[in-house]
Write an enzyme that holds these catalytic residues in place. Structure first.
Site, PDB file in Angstrom:
ATOM      1  N   PHE A 119       0.830  -1.212   0.000  1.00  0.00           N
ATOM      2  CA  PHE A 119       0.000   0.000   0.000  1.00  0.00           C
ATOM      3  C   PHE A 119       0.862   1.258   0.000  1.00  0.00           C
ATOM      4  CE2 PHE A 119      -2.073   2.927   3.259  1.00  0.00           C
ATOM      5  CZ  PHE A 119      -2.765   3.670   2.311  1.00  0.00           C
ATOM      6  N   ASP A 137      13.420 -11.211  -1.626  1.00  0.00           N
ATOM      7  CA  ASP A 137      13.251 -11.155  -0.174  1.00  0.00           C
ATOM      8  C   ASP A 137      14.476 -10.459   0.424  1.00  0.00           C
ATOM      9  OD1 ASP A 137      13.060 -11.609   2.550  1.00  0.00           O
ATOM     10  OD2 ASP A 137      12.419 -13.700   2.350  1.00  0.00           O
ATOM     11  N   SER A 146       7.801  -4.895   5.124  1.00  0.00           N
ATOM     12  CA  SER A 146       7.398  -5.481   6.407  1.00  0.00           C
ATOM     13  C   SER A 146       5.899  -5.714   6.396  1.00  0.00           C
ATOM     14  CB  SER A 146       7.741  -4.555   7.580  1.00  0.00           C
ATOM     15  OG  SER A 146       7.241  -5.092   8.801  1.00  0.00           O
ATOM     16  N   LYS A 189      25.552   1.655   2.910  1.00  0.00           N
ATOM     17  CA  LYS A 189      26.954   1.960   3.210  1.00  0.00           C
ATOM     18  C   LYS A 189      27.830   1.719   1.987  1.00  0.00           C
ATOM     19  CE  LYS A 189      30.633   0.693   6.482  1.00  0.00           C
ATOM     20  NZ  LYS A 189      31.526  -0.047   5.563  1.00  0.00           N
ATOM     21  N   TYR A 212       6.042  -7.528  15.969  1.00  0.00           N
ATOM     22  CA  TYR A 212       6.057  -6.335  15.110  1.00  0.00           C
ATOM     23  C   TYR A 212       6.681  -5.152  15.838  1.00  0.00           C
ATOM     24  CZ  TYR A 212       4.289  -2.643  12.006  1.00  0.00           C
ATOM     25  OH  TYR A 212       4.176  -1.574  11.155  1.00  0.00           O
ATOM     26  N   LYS A 243      10.413  -3.345  14.902  1.00  0.00           N
ATOM     27  CA  LYS A 243      10.563  -1.943  14.544  1.00  0.00           C
ATOM     28  C   LYS A 243      11.483  -1.203  15.525  1.00  0.00           C
ATOM     29  CE  LYS A 243       7.969  -1.734  10.854  1.00  0.00           C
ATOM     30  NZ  LYS A 243       8.562  -1.418   9.526  1.00  0.00           N
ATOM     31  N   TYR A 269      24.309   2.408  12.794  1.00  0.00           N
ATOM     32  CA  TYR A 269      24.997   2.655  11.529  1.00  0.00           C
ATOM     33  C   TYR A 269      25.266   4.152  11.334  1.00  0.00           C
ATOM     34  CZ  TYR A 269      25.412  -1.803   9.105  1.00  0.00           C
ATOM     35  OH  TYR A 269      25.813  -3.059   8.717  1.00  0.00           O
ATOM     36  N   ARG A 281      -7.183  -4.076   9.269  1.00  0.00           N
ATOM     37  CA  ARG A 281      -7.130  -2.723   9.799  1.00  0.00           C
ATOM     38  C   ARG A 281      -8.508  -2.075   9.739  1.00  0.00           C
ATOM     39  NH1 ARG A 281      -1.360  -0.926   7.209  1.00  0.00           N
ATOM     40  NH2 ARG A 281      -2.018  -2.378   5.576  1.00  0.00           N
TER      41      ARG A 281
END
Length: 327
Positions: free
Chosen positions: A12, A57, A76, A106, A146, A150, A160, A187
């Site tokens: 989406f 993937d 995700s 990087k 989940y 995150k 990083y 949802r």
């Protein structure tokens, strides 16, 4: 010509980002393993000479030939229905997938934007939620796969940035809606609209006094684009602070759809947040951004989109085989 890699491109949010970057004159590389994404969301781009797609993937090694200026990591599962079915893949895309893409950024000296979420705040103890709030998350609860994916993603991204000097951006996305949402992803907006179109009662989990704040897709994409192009590297909330209870929202849907559905109540899922409202003071200050599309306007556009779906799509249930992704 600037080149951008967008992971989760067939989803989406990802598909709308592909559209925006094409419009902005970028060469766009879309990447998705299609576990929850759908090619129909980007099929209109397949003939565009400035778009290419990789079915891949990102938890596996990621290779993109040539130069790369920007990476947006949106791969995700995002709905509870999805990440409860594929908890291991959800954790892997937030950890291994993020690690692979940070390594790619990087190697290419590219700026990378990571899609985080309001779920890092868990069931919040402060309201509205500001970026300096650390959250209230159950690490071993069903939503932890989940939420913690995150949260780890944010930590790895900052590592990083701090250790390698990588140019990073982190967006915390609050409830977003609009055309191309999957009707049966669990949802609240597609669930209510699907039930209304099928003539079913609207289902509310809990007592309906919990709150949400809904941001239209065009506003969300604008905020993300501005953040990517900014000089700000710490997390930024992008969402609409116009808060509403689920009870009131259900009544809005009934009025919008001109139906006479009843509202039925079911048990609230474990660790479901009772309040969700972004504090967007930082986005206003740093990005000069605030949402422009009213909820009434955005809901009408979204409902008109769902009305174009076929009867088969309206009645379709999610029966995808996720077993090959669980390892």
């Amino acid at each position: 010509m600037k080149k951008v890699l967008i992971t989760g491109a067939a989803g989406f949010l990802g598909s709308h980002l592909c559209d925006r970057f094409i419009e902005e004159g970028f060469y766009v590389i879309g990447m998705d393993n299609l576990i929850t994404g759908d090619l129909k969301n980007i099929e209109h781009l397949f003939k565009n000479e400035y778009f290419e797609f990789y079915h891949h993937d990102v938890t596996k090694f990621v290779h993109v030939p040539g130069n790369l200026d920007y990476i947006l990591h949106f791969a995700s599962p995002a709905s509870p229905i999805d990440y409860l079915k594929i908890p291991i893949q959800t954790l892997k895309v937030g950890s291994l997938g993020t690690h692979n893409l940070l390594g790619l950024a990087k190697a290419k000296n590219a700026r990378i934007l990571i899609a985080s979420t309001s779920e890092v705040y868990g069931d919040p103890l402060i309201h509205p939620q500001t970026e300096d709030y650390y959250g209230n998350v159950n690490t071993i609860g069903p939503r932890g796969v989940y939420d913690e994916a995150k949260r780890f993603q944010e930590s790895l991204t900052m590592a990083y940035h701090n250790f390698h000097g990588l140019e990073t951006r982190i967006v915390r996305i609050f409830n977003t809606y609009g055309p191309r949402m999957r009707l049966n992803d669990g949802r609240v907006i597609p669930a209510f609209m699907g039930q209304a179109l099928r003539g079913e009662d609207l289902t509310i989990f809990g007592n309906g006094k919990q709150t949400r704040s809904f941001c239209y897709i065009d506003d969300q994409v604008e905020g993300i684009f501005r953040l990517l192009m900014s000089d700000y590297h710490l997390p930024v909330n992008i969402g609409n602070p116009d808060e509403i209870t689920i009870n009131d929202f259900a009544e809005e849907i009934i009025r919008l759809t001109e139906t006479n559905q009843k509202i039925v109540y079911k048990q609230l899922p474990e660790n479901d947040p009772l309040q969700r409202q972004p504090d967007i003071s930082l986005a206003k200050k740093v990005l000069n951004w605030s949402p422009k599309v009213s909820r009434s306007e955005g809901l009408k556009i979204t409902f008109d989109y769902f009305k174009t779906l076929s009867t088969e799509e309206l009645l379709k249930e999610e029966h995808k085989d996720f077993s090959k992704y669980i390892y």
